[in-house]
Motif scaffolding. Structure first.
Motif, PDB file in Angstrom:
ATOM      1  N   ILE A  83     -19.191   1.647  14.246  1.00 24.74           N
ATOM      2  CA  ILE A  83     -18.346   1.349  12.970  1.00 24.74           C
ATOM      3  C   ILE A  83     -18.158   2.606  12.098  1.00 24.74           C
ATOM      4  CG2 ILE A  83     -18.255   0.085  10.939  1.00 24.74           C
ATOM      5  CD1 ILE A  83     -19.489  -2.032  12.284  1.00 24.74           C
ATOM      6  N   VAL A  84     -17.064   3.045  11.800  1.00 17.97           N
ATOM      7  CA  VAL A  84     -16.714   4.324  10.998  1.00 17.97           C
ATOM      8  C   VAL A  84     -16.626   3.807   9.527  1.00 17.97           C
ATOM      9  CG1 VAL A  84     -16.412   5.731  12.793  1.00 17.97           C
ATOM     10  CG2 VAL A  84     -14.269   4.581  11.970  1.00 17.97           C
ATOM     11  N   ALA A  85     -15.751   2.684   9.282  1.00 15.62           N
ATOM     12  CA  ALA A  85     -15.475   2.117   7.950  1.00 15.62           C
ATOM     13  C   ALA A  85     -15.364   0.670   7.908  1.00 15.62           C
ATOM     14  CB  ALA A  85     -14.059   2.799   7.650  1.00 15.62           C
ATOM     15  N   GLU A  86     -15.393   0.066   6.803  1.00 18.17           N
ATOM     16  CA  GLU A  86     -15.549  -1.240   6.377  1.00 18.17           C
ATOM     17  C   GLU A  86     -14.410  -1.652   5.258  1.00 18.17           C
ATOM     18  OE1 GLU A  86     -19.109  -3.768   7.977  1.00 18.17           O
ATOM     19  OE2 GLU A  86     -19.821  -2.094   7.271  1.00 18.17           O
ATOM     20  N   THR A  87     -13.731  -0.766   4.713  1.00 21.64           N
ATOM     21  CA  THR A  87     -13.097  -0.567   3.458  1.00 21.64           C
ATOM     22  C   THR A  87     -11.819   0.025   3.775  1.00 21.64           C
ATOM     23  OG1 THR A  87     -14.944  -0.689   2.502  1.00 21.64           O
ATOM     24  CG2 THR A  87     -13.013  -0.635   0.976  1.00 21.64           C
ATOM     25  N   ASP A  88     -10.743  -0.120   3.288  1.00 23.66           N
ATOM     26  CA  ASP A  88      -9.530   0.647   3.383  1.00 23.66           C
ATOM     27  C   ASP A  88      -9.006   1.320   2.025  1.00 23.66           C
ATOM     28  OD1 ASP A  88      -8.027  -1.183   1.985  1.00 23.66           O
ATOM     29  OD2 ASP A  88      -6.712  -1.648   3.577  1.00 23.66           O
ATOM     30  N   ARG A  89      -7.903   1.797   2.010  1.00 22.39           N
ATOM     31  CA  ARG A  89      -7.445   2.571   0.609  1.00 22.39           C
ATOM     32  C   ARG A  89      -7.167   1.605  -0.419  1.00 22.39           C
ATOM     33  NH1 ARG A  89      -2.061   5.338   2.807  1.00 22.39           N
ATOM     34  NH2 ARG A  89      -3.069   5.934   4.289  1.00 22.39           N
ATOM     35  N   ARG A  90      -7.164   0.339  -0.178  1.00 17.84           N
ATOM     36  CA  ARG A  90      -6.784  -0.550  -1.273  1.00 17.84           C
ATOM     37  C   ARG A  90      -8.017  -1.495  -1.321  1.00 17.84           C
ATOM     38  NH1 ARG A  90      -2.555   1.626  -2.162  1.00 17.84           N
ATOM     39  NH2 ARG A  90      -0.576   1.454  -1.201  1.00 17.84           N
ATOM     40  N   LEU A  91      -9.019  -0.859  -0.976  1.00 20.42           N
ATOM     41  CA  LEU A  91     -10.576  -1.279  -1.569  1.00 20.42           C
ATOM     42  C   LEU A  91     -10.673  -2.756  -0.942  1.00 20.42           C
ATOM     43  CD1 LEU A  91     -11.344  -0.195  -4.704  1.00 20.42           C
ATOM     44  CD2 LEU A  91     -12.238   0.536  -2.493  1.00 20.42           C
ATOM     45  N   LYS A  92      -9.907  -3.197   0.231  1.00 19.14           N
ATOM     46  CA  LYS A  92     -10.047  -4.423   1.153  1.00 19.14           C
ATOM     47  C   LYS A  92     -10.813  -4.219   2.211  1.00 19.14           C
ATOM     48  CE  LYS A  92      -6.516  -7.190   1.480  1.00 19.14           C
ATOM     49  NZ  LYS A  92      -7.191  -8.379   0.773  1.00 19.14           N
ATOM     50  N   ALA A 123       4.647  16.082  17.606  1.00 24.79           N
ATOM     51  CA  ALA A 123       4.010  14.846  17.272  1.00 24.79           C
ATOM     52  C   ALA A 123       3.102  15.299  16.049  1.00 24.79           C
ATOM     53  CB  ALA A 123       3.195  14.390  18.711  1.00 24.79           C
ATOM     54  N   ALA A 124       3.355  14.339  15.399  1.00 27.99           N
ATOM     55  CA  ALA A 124       2.353  14.324  14.283  1.00 27.99           C
ATOM     56  C   ALA A 124       1.853  12.966  13.696  1.00 27.99           C
ATOM     57  CB  ALA A 124       3.220  14.751  12.907  1.00 27.99           C
ATOM     58  N   VAL A 125       0.375  13.157  13.299  1.00 25.57           N
ATOM     59  CA  VAL A 125      -0.307  11.646  12.803  1.00 25.57           C
ATOM     60  C   VAL A 125      -1.000  12.131  11.696  1.00 25.57           C
ATOM     61  CG1 VAL A 125      -0.155  10.209  14.975  1.00 25.57           C
ATOM     62  CG2 VAL A 125      -2.038  12.177  14.427  1.00 25.57           C
ATOM     63  N   PRO A 126      -1.543  11.231  10.868  1.00 21.26           N
ATOM     64  CA  PRO A 126      -2.495  11.676   9.709  1.00 21.26           C
ATOM     65  C   PRO A 126      -3.605  12.142  10.407  1.00 21.26           C
ATOM     66  CG  PRO A 126      -1.626   9.276   9.573  1.00 21.26           C
ATOM     67  CD  PRO A 126      -1.186   9.783  10.767  1.00 21.26           C
ATOM     68  N   ASN A 127      -4.300  12.983   9.806  1.00 16.69           N
ATOM     69  CA  ASN A 127      -5.622  13.723  10.452  1.00 16.69           C
ATOM     70  C   ASN A 127      -6.762  12.860   9.642  1.00 16.69           C
ATOM     71  OD1 ASN A 127      -7.619  15.044  11.344  1.00 16.69           O
ATOM     72  ND2 ASN A 127      -7.577  16.717   9.943  1.00 16.69           N
ATOM     73  N   MET A 128      -7.561  11.848  10.490  1.00 13.70           N
ATOM     74  CA  MET A 128      -8.703  11.248   9.878  1.00 13.70           C
ATOM     75  C   MET A 128      -9.657  11.943   9.319  1.00 13.70           C
ATOM     76  SD  MET A 128      -7.452   8.219  10.183  1.00 13.70           S
ATOM     77  CE  MET A 128      -8.620   7.092   9.745  1.00 13.70           C
ATOM     78  N   ALA A 129      -9.983  13.334  10.011  1.00 16.58           N
ATOM     79  CA  ALA A 129     -11.015  14.116   9.182  1.00 16.58           C
ATOM     80  C   ALA A 129     -10.624  14.990   8.364  1.00 16.58           C
ATOM     81  CB  ALA A 129     -11.612  14.867  10.457  1.00 16.58           C
ATOM     82  N   ALA A 130      -9.431  14.896   7.621  1.00 19.12           N
ATOM     83  CA  ALA A 130      -8.798  15.604   6.607  1.00 19.12           C
ATOM     84  C   ALA A 130      -9.715  15.489   5.458  1.00 19.12           C
ATOM     85  CB  ALA A 130      -7.479  15.384   6.132  1.00 19.12           C
ATOM     86  N   THR A 131      -9.835  16.755   4.748  1.00 18.42           N
ATOM     87  CA  THR A 131     -10.850  16.881   3.650  1.00 18.42           C
ATOM     88  C   THR A 131      -9.978  16.458   2.503  1.00 18.42           C
ATOM     89  OG1 THR A 131     -10.558  19.206   3.799  1.00 18.42           O
ATOM     90  CG2 THR A 131     -12.540  18.268   4.647  1.00 18.42           C
ATOM     91  N   GLY A 132     -10.553  16.353   1.319  1.00 17.04           N
ATOM     92  CA  GLY A 132      -9.873  16.180   0.158  1.00 17.04           C
ATOM     93  C   GLY A 132      -9.464  14.967  -0.343  1.00 17.04           C
ATOM     94  N   LYS A 133      -9.784  13.854   0.265  1.00 21.82           N
ATOM     95  CA  LYS A 133      -9.670  12.727  -0.106  1.00 21.82           C
ATOM     96  C   LYS A 133     -10.848  11.599   0.424  1.00 21.82           C
ATOM     97  CE  LYS A 133      -5.750  11.482   2.653  1.00 21.82           C
ATOM     98  NZ  LYS A 133      -4.793  10.752   3.039  1.00 21.82           N
ATOM     99  N   PRO A 134     -11.068  10.728  -0.690  1.00 19.74           N
ATOM    100  CA  PRO A 134     -12.298   9.859  -0.264  1.00 19.74           C
ATOM    101  C   PRO A 134     -11.932   9.235   1.079  1.00 19.74           C
ATOM    102  CG  PRO A 134     -11.183   9.126  -2.199  1.00 19.74           C
ATOM    103  CD  PRO A 134     -10.473  10.238  -1.757  1.00 19.74           C
ATOM    104  N   PRO A 135     -13.096   9.017   2.028  1.00 15.54           N
ATOM    105  CA  PRO A 135     -12.883   8.558   3.519  1.00 15.54           C
ATOM    106  C   PRO A 135     -12.230   7.156   3.548  1.00 15.54           C
ATOM    107  CG  PRO A 135     -15.242   9.292   3.217  1.00 15.54           C
ATOM    108  CD  PRO A 135     -14.418   9.395   1.818  1.00 15.54           C
ATOM    109  N   HIS A 136     -12.366   6.214   2.741  1.00 15.26           N
ATOM    110  CA  HIS A 136     -11.822   4.987   2.811  1.00 15.26           C
ATOM    111  C   HIS A 136     -10.562   5.032   2.567  1.00 15.26           C
ATOM    112  CE1 HIS A 136     -12.261   4.682  -1.379  1.00 15.26           C
ATOM    113  NE2 HIS A 136     -10.929   4.042  -1.428  1.00 15.26           N
ATOM    114  N   GLU A 137      -9.674   6.055   1.871  1.00 18.58           N
ATOM    115  CA  GLU A 137      -8.402   6.347   1.615  1.00 18.58           C
ATOM    116  C   GLU A 137      -7.579   6.436   3.016  1.00 18.58           C
ATOM    117  OE1 GLU A 137      -6.496   8.187  -1.374  1.00 18.58           O
ATOM    118  OE2 GLU A 137      -7.597   6.941  -2.895  1.00 18.58           O
ATOM    119  N   ARG A 138      -8.335   6.845   4.048  1.00 16.78           N
ATOM    120  CA  ARG A 138      -7.768   7.162   5.154  1.00 16.78           C
ATOM    121  C   ARG A 138      -7.503   5.949   5.961  1.00 16.78           C
ATOM    122  NH1 ARG A 138     -12.100  11.694   6.095  1.00 16.78           N
ATOM    123  NH2 ARG A 138     -11.499  12.752   4.409  1.00 16.78           N
TER     124      ARG A 138
END
Ligand SMILES: [Zn+2]
Length: 317
Positions: free
Chosen positions: A36-45, A208-223
């Motif tokens: 498991i890497v996350a249990e919440t998303d950017r909407r705090l759901k 090809a482009a996708v969001p980078n999940m390891a991008a710095t500068g935003k809280p992890p769950h916002e990804r």
């Protein structure tokens, strides 16, 4: 029409999404073990994201079914994701899209010349198609979002299909294929990547482009986002491409998970990234949502996002 309850369920924080889903094996390597890497998303759901222990590809668990994703897209996606309501793409989206299209076209300028055939897979509101055609290419788009596809056809007069299966194009049909922020939305990105590779000429390029999940500068769950059922970092994006016979093209600069790929005949390496899943667990460790909420750290990103939409809107008027 969905019930108001269904709609609300998509927006109330600290609750799950209205879906059941089903467990899925890793789409890239077929492995079933994950962490498991996350249990919440950017909407705090609450929504669970896991990383494959063999290759590190991140996926939503359980995986939404095709019907559940379709229902989400027809009801909540626009409002949730782009602050847009019925009636086509909002102005700030078009401004941003035109800016991005110009940037992409400049990167590929030696390829976007008269007589070349280009496919934009996930062509959105059509700005990149219009730009490539302006440079002399023969262009076609694929876009499942009906309003966006209609906008591209009407405003730019470009050809856009609503969907594309195996047989939509012959093998080796295109000099250039582009797919911008599409593969994170797909339940079967490995299959689509193979299809794109097959449609590409032997000396063609895939942007090809996708969001980078390891991008710095935003809280992890916002990804994390309900619509993004797969998450990539450099290693997993390259492995997805490698599985389809593609490698990064040395002649073009890459920016993390925005890459120009070319075909290769070299033998396939093992489909794994040892240690990556554990690294992602550490990198994506979430601040506890309640702590984050109380800290107020979410206020500035929210203001910035809205300010950007307002600025983009003004820039166009
Ligand atoms: Zn895997």
């Amino acid at each position: 029409m969905p019930s108001p309850y269904y709609f609300l369920k998509h927006f109330v924080p600290f609750t799950g999404y209205p879906y059941t889903g089903a467990p899925a094996a890793c789409n890239l390597c077929g492995c079933c073990d994950a962490v498991i890497v996350a249990e919440t998303d950017r909407r705090l759901k609450t929504i669970k994201s896991i990383a494959c222990t063999q290759c590190g590809l991140i996926r939503t668990d359980p995986m939404p079914t095709p019907d559940e994703l379709a229902e989400y897209y027809t009801t909540s996606y626009r409002v949730d994701y782009q602050l847009a309501f019925a009636g086509g793409p909002p102005r700030h989206h078009l401004v941003r899209s035109a800016r991005e299209a110009a940037f992409r076209a400049d990167l590929l300028k030696d390829r976007l010349v008269p007589g070349k055939a280009l496919l934009d897979f996930g062509s959105g509101s059509g700005e990149f198609l219009a730009e490539a055609r302006r440079r002399g290419c023969e262009v076609i788009g694929v876009e499942p979002g009906r309003d966006y596809a209609d906008h591209a056809r009407k405003r730019y007069g470009v050809a856009v299909l609503n969907d594309a299966d195996e047989d939509s194009f012959p093998a080796g049909a295109f000099d250039v294929i582009s797919t911008h922020h599409v593969l994170e939305h797909l339940r079967d990105p490995a299959d689509v990547m193979e299809r794109l590779s097959r449609w590409l000429k032997p000396d063609g390029v895939l942007h090809a482009a996708v969001p980078n999940m390891a991008a710095t500068g935003k809280p992890p769950h916002e990804r994390f986002h309900f619509a993004h059922v797969h998450g990539y970092v450099r290693e997993t994006f390259d492995l997805l491409a490698r599985r389809a016979g593609l490698v990064p093209h040395e002649a073009y600069p890459r920016e993390d998970t925005t890459v120009v790929y070319r075909k290769t005949a070299a033998p396939m390496p093992p489909l794994g990234n040892p240690g990556l899943a554990q690294r992602l667990v550490t990198e994506l460790r979430t601040t506890r949502p309640a702590v984050y909420l109380v800290s107020g750290a979410w206020i500035w990103p929210a203001i910035r996002r809205n300010a950007k939409a307002v600025r983009d809107g003004l820039a166009k008027s």
